[in-house]
Design an enzyme around this catalytic site. Structure first.
Site, PDB file in Angstrom:
ATOM      1  N   CYS A 115      91.791 -34.153  36.477  1.00 53.40           N
ATOM      2  CA  CYS A 115      91.453 -32.916  37.189  1.00 53.40           C
ATOM      3  C   CYS A 115      92.544 -32.544  38.192  1.00 53.40           C
ATOM      4  O   CYS A 115      92.742 -31.371  38.487  1.00 53.40           O
ATOM      5  CB  CYS A 115      90.112 -33.062  37.887  1.00 53.40           C
ATOM      6  SG  CYS A 115      89.951 -34.609  38.769  1.00 53.40           S
TER       7      CYS A 115
ATOM      8  N   GLU B 194      92.327 -24.324  33.496  1.00 54.83           N
ATOM      9  CA  GLU B 194      92.519 -25.756  33.334  1.00 54.83           C
ATOM     10  C   GLU B 194      92.484 -26.097  31.840  1.00 54.83           C
ATOM     11  O   GLU B 194      91.506 -25.824  31.164  1.00 54.83           O
ATOM     12  CB  GLU B 194      91.404 -26.509  34.072  1.00 54.83           C
ATOM     13  CG  GLU B 194      91.612 -27.994  34.084  1.00 54.83           C
ATOM     14  CD  GLU B 194      90.589 -28.715  34.944  1.00 54.83           C
ATOM     15  OE1 GLU B 194      89.411 -28.326  34.919  1.00 54.83           O
ATOM     16  OE2 GLU B 194      90.980 -29.669  35.651  1.00 54.83           O
TER      17      GLU B 194
END
Lengths: 476, 273
Positions: A290, A387
Site C-alpha cells: 500500500c 493504485e
C-alpha cells in the site's frame, strides 16, 4: 548477466493439512453451514488446502467467545501476565520462522528471501515489542489507567498476511482486548498456523479467534453488534464502506488503506542508491504494497541517466519461483489481482504513456507480471492516480522543488513518500511539505515495530506501530 | 421629549475569511432578540474556501507565533469580558472560557514533544514521529460559550483552520468571539463562524470533499449525527462523534480534542558516513 543455478528452499519444513476449520474459543471447529473455499499457490495454481468459510452464525460464535474471554480472563489478567503470553508467542514465531516463511511464500507468492528476511522477523519483532507494553500502559501517555476497548474485529489483506496479523493482534492483546481476525481469502494459511501457535503458547481460549472467509465474512464481522473496535487494512473503497457502516455506532475504527506514493529523485541524489530505492519502492513484494513508491518523480536534469540506470537494473531482476532463494519478484497473488494489473496497464498504454518491461521469461502456470515502467505519464493518467497494487511504475518529471511537492501531494492518498537528495536541508524542507504519514528519505519501504505507520487523507486514519499504535486499542 | 439615548443596534453577521459578510442568501433570523445571519450551503462553501486558503500560512507559522496569537486572543477576551456577560452568560463561565483559551494557547509549542518523538528502530536509521495539523476542520460546537471555546481552541492551536457552525439559538457569543478574533492578529480564514441552523448547514460541511475532519460536539440528535458521520466517510474525514450525554465542559479537557485533528508523520533517514 550472471547465470544462477536454482536454489530452492525446501518445502518439507511445512505440513499443510488438507483442510482447516475456524479457530474459535481455542479450538478448530467446523463452520455452521459447512461452506468452504480453496486456497492455492499463486505460483503454480496448485490447491494447497480447503478452508472453512465463516458465515454469520460462525462470526456470532467467534465474537461470543472473544467477549467471554475478555470479560472472564483477559481484561482481568495482570499486564505482566499478558506480556508473558505475548513473549511466548514471539519466541515460538522465531523458532518456527522458517516454517512460517515457506508457508507464507507458498500461499502468497512472495519470494522466500522476503518472507524469510523481512516479513517473519518483523512479525516476531512486533510481538516482542508490544509484549513489553502490556505491563507499562500506565506510562504510555494515555492517563494513569487506560482501559482496553473490548472485542476487536480485525480484517487484514493478502499482501503481508502474517505481518498484518501481527500489526493487528500484538497491540490489541497488549492493551487487554480480545480479537476476532479475518485473514484474506487468498492467504489464510499462516493465520491458521498462528492459531496453532496460540495453542502451543497456551493462550487462554477465546483471546484470539480466526474466522476465514471472503468479503461477506468480513462484513458480518465489522457490522456485528458485539464488537467494540474495528481495525481494517485494505482498499480505500472498502475503508469508506466500513466508515459508513459504523456511522452512529460507538465502535472505534482505524483504517490503513491505499496509497499512490511519490518517490522524488533530485538531481543531486546518488543515482545508484536512488535506483536501488526506486526498485525496492515499486518491485518489493511484486508491488503489492500500500505504501509502494508507484509514482516516480525525477528532476528533469537527471531524467536520462536515472531512466537508463533503472532499466539496466530492471533487466537484472529475477522473476520466478517464490521458493528460489535467488528470486527478486515472485507471483502475483491471485488471478483477480493479475487481471486488475493488466487492465490498468492496458489503460496506461491507451492513454498515451509509453510502456517498457525488460525481456523476461515467465512461468507457464501461475500468475505473473513482468516488472513494468511507464514513461511520458501525466498527472491526468489513470496510472498516475489509481493504485495498481502491482509491479508497475509511472514515471513523471519535475523542475523545481515546489513543483515536486505539488505533484507529490496531488492525490487523495497520503500514506507514504520518498525523497532522494544529498542536501540535508532539502530533505527536511520536503519532509515538512509532503502530506504523507511516512516519509522515507534516501531509503524506502522500511518498517519497524517501534515506528508509527499510517496515512493522511484517504489513506485512512490511526497509526500502527510504536506508542501511537496502542492508542487504537485503548479507550482514550 | 425623553433624554434617553437611542441605542445603536447590531446586526450579527457571519465571519468568513476575516470579514463579516451577510449570508449570500440574504436570509436572517431572530435569535436572542437580535437579527442574525442565516447561513446557506454557499456560505459553507465560501467558508471552506477561506479556511483552506489559510491552512498554508497558519500551519506553516511557528508554534511560538501561534501561541503568541492565541494568547493575544485571550487578552482580548479578557478585555471584552463584560460584553459576554451582557449577552446573559454567567460570569463564571466567561472566566472559565478565557482560562481555557489560555490553557490551549500554551499547548502550541508543547504538543509536538508530548505526542511525537524519536523511535528506536532496529537499524542504522534516524526515525522521528511528529504531529501535524490535519487541515480544515468542520466544527459543530455546543451552545455554551465554554463549549464553543473548548472545541475551537484545540483545533486551531495545532495549526488547523476551522469552519464552525454556531448553535442556532445561542449565536451571539459566537459572533462576539469572531469580533475578538478579528482584532487579535489571527490571520483571516483561520476561524470562520457561520450562524444559522446547523441542521441545515452541517450536512454540507460533513460532505464537503475539501474538509479533512469534523467535530460533532454540538449534535444532540442521534439520527442527524449518524447521517453526518456517513457523509463524512465520503473522503474519510477524521470524526469526533457526537457525545452520548451532555459533556461537562468545565472538566479537564485532556489532549484528545487536539490529537483528534493531528496526523502523525514519521520520517526515516539512514545513518552513515
Amino acid at each position: 548477466m550472471f547465470e544462477y543455478a536454482p536454489a530452492p528452499e525446501s518445502r518439507a519444513v511445512v505440513d499443510i493439512n488438507p483442510s482447516y476449520g475456524l479457530f474459535i474459543d481455542g479450538a478448530f471447529v467446523d463452520p455452521a453451514d459447512g461452506a468452504s473455499f480453496k486456497t492455492i499457490n499463486p505460483a503454480s495454481e496448485e490447491v494447497l488446502s480447503e478452508i472453512a468459510e465463516a458465515g454469520p452464525a460462525d462470526v456470532d460464535r467467534a465474537v461470543a467467545a472473544a467477549r467471554a474471554a475478555y470479560d472472564k480472563v483477559w481484561s482481568r489478567m495482570p499486564g505482566r501476565d499478558r506480556a508473558k503470553y505475548l513473549y511466548r508467542i514471539a519466541r515460538i514465531i522465531q523458532e518456527r520462522g522458517r516454517e512460517l516463511a515457506v508457508l507464507e511464500s507458498l500461499d502468497n507468492g512472495k519470494p522466500i528471501r522476503e518472507s524469510r528476511d523481512v516479513d517473519i522477523p518483523l512479525v516476531a519483532a512486533h510481538f516482542f515489542y508490544y509484549a513489553g507494553w502490556a505491563d507499562k500502559l500506565a506510562h504510555a501517555g494515555f492517563g494513569p489507567a487506560p482501559k482496553p476497548l473490548g472485542v476487536a474485529a480485525q480484517v487484514i489483506p493478502w499482501n503481508f498476511p502474517l505481518l498484518m496479523l501481527a500489526w493487528k493482534i500484538a497491540p490489541a492483546l497488549a492493551a487487554g482486548n480480545t480479537v476476532v481476525l479475518k485473514p484474506a481469502e487468498t492467504t489464510p494459511l499462516t493465520a491458521l498456523l498462528f492459531a496453532e501457535i496460540c495453542q502451543q503458547a497456551d493462550l487462554p481460549p477465546g483471546v484470539v479467534n480466526i474466522v476465514t472467509g471472503a468479503g461477506e465474512t468480513g462484513r458480518a464481522l465489522v457490522e456485528h453488534d458485539g464488537v467494540d473496535k474495528i481495525a481494517f487494512t485494505g482498499s480505500t473503497e472498502v475503508g469508506k464502506a466500513i466508515a459508513r457502516a459504523v456511522a452512529g455506532s460507538r465502535k472505534k475504527v482505524t483504517l490503513e488503506l491505499g496509497g499512490k506514493a511519490a518517490n522524488v529523485i533530485f538531481e543531486d541524489a546518488p543515482i545508484d542508491q536512488a535506483v536501488e530505492g526506486i526498485v525496492n519502492g515499486i518491485f518489493f513484494n511484486q508491488g503489492h504494497v500500500c505504501c509502494a513508491g508507484s509514482r516516480l518523480l525525477v528532476q528533469e536534469s537527471v531524467y536520462e541517466p536515472v531512466l537508463a540506470s533503472l532499466k539496466r537494473r530492471m533487466a537484472r531482476l529475477r522473476v520466478g519461483d517464490p521458493l528460489d532463494k535467488n528470486t527478486d519478484i515472485g507471483a502475483i497473488n491471485s488471478a483477480a489481482q493479475l487481471e486488475r494489473i493488466r487492465a490498468l496497464s492496458d489503460i496506461g498504454g491507451e492513454e498515451g504513456a509509453e510502456r517498457w518491461s525488460p525481456p523476461c521469461e515467465l512461468p507457464d502456470n501461475g500468475f505473473w507480471f513482468a516488472p513494468t515502467i511507464f514513461t511520458g505519464v501525466t498527472q491526468a493518467h489513470r496510472i498516475a492516480r489509481e493504485e495498481i497494487f502491482g509491479p508497475v511504475l509511472s514515471v513523471l518529471t519535475f523542475r523545481t522543488p515546489a513543483e515536486a511537492v505539488e505533484k507529490a501531494n496531488n492525490t487523495p492518498y497520503g500514506l507514504s513518500a520518498g525523497v532522494w537528495t544529498d542536501k540535508g536541508s532539502r530533505i527536511l524542507w520536503m519532509a515538512d511539505r509532503l502530506r504523507a504519514g511516512v516519509v522515507w528519505a534516501n531509503t524506502f519501504n522500511k518498517f519497524d515495530p517501534s515506528s508509527p505507520f499510517g496515512g493522511y487523507k484517504e489513506s485512512g486514519y490511526g497509526r500502527e506501530g510504536g506508542r501511537h499504535g496502542l492508542e487504537a486499542y485503548l479507550d482514550v | 421629549m425623553s433624554d434617553a439615548r437611542v441605542a445603536v443596534r447590531k446586526t450579527y453577521k457571519l465571519f468568513i475569511g476575516g470579514k463579516f459578510p451577510r449570508s449570500e442568501s440574504g436570509r436572517s433570523y431572530v435569535a436572542q432578540e437580535a437579527n442574525v445571519a442565516l447561513a446557506s450551503r454557499k456560505d459553507v462553501r465560501d467558508a471552506v474556501v477561506a479556511a483552506r486558503a489559510a491552512v498554508k500560512g497558519w500551519s506553516g507559522a511557528t508554534a511560538y507565533n501561534r501561541g503568541q496569537i492565541l494568547y493575544r486572543v485571550a487578552e482580548m477576551l479578557e478585555g471584552r469580558r463584560d460584553q459576554f456577560i451582557a449577552l446573559g452568560l454567567p460570569a463564571a463561565e466567561v472566566d472559565e472560557a478565557i482560562d481555557r483559551w489560555v490553557w490551549y494557547a500554551g499547548w502550541s509549542d508543547k504538543i509536538t514533544q508530548v505526542y511525537g518523538g524519536a523511535n528506536p528502530v532496529a537499524g542504522p536509521y534516524f526515525n522521528l514521529s511528529s504531529p501535524e495539523p490535519t487541515g480544515v476542520v468542520g466544527l459543530v460546537p455546543p451552545p455554551s460559550f465554554l463549549g464553543l471555546v473548548s472545541v475551537v481552541a484545540p483545533a486551531i492551536v495545532t495549526g488547523n483552520t476551522v469552519v464552525a457552525l454556531a448553535a442556532k439559538d445561542a449565536p451571539l457569543a459566537a459572533v462576539t468571539l469572531a469580533e475578538v478574533l478579528a482584532t487579535s492578529d489571527l490571520p483571516g480564514g483561520v476561524v470562520n463562524i457561520l450562524t444559522g441552523d446547523p441542521a441545515e448547514t452541517a450536512p454540507w460541511l460533513a460532505a464537503h470533499m475539501d474538509v479533512n475532519a469534523i467535530d460533532l460536539a454540538g449534535i444532540t440528535d442521534p439520527t442527524l449525527a449518524a447521517s453526518l458521520e456517513e457523509a463524512a466517510a465520503g473522503n474519510l474525514k477524521r470524526v469526533v462523534r457526537a457525545p452520548l450525554t451532555t459533556p461537562d465542559w468545565s472538566a479537564d479537557p485532556g489532549l484528545t480534542r487536539m490529537t483528534a485533528f493531528l496526523e502523525t508523520k514519521t520520517v526515516w533517514h539512514p545513518k552513515g558516513i
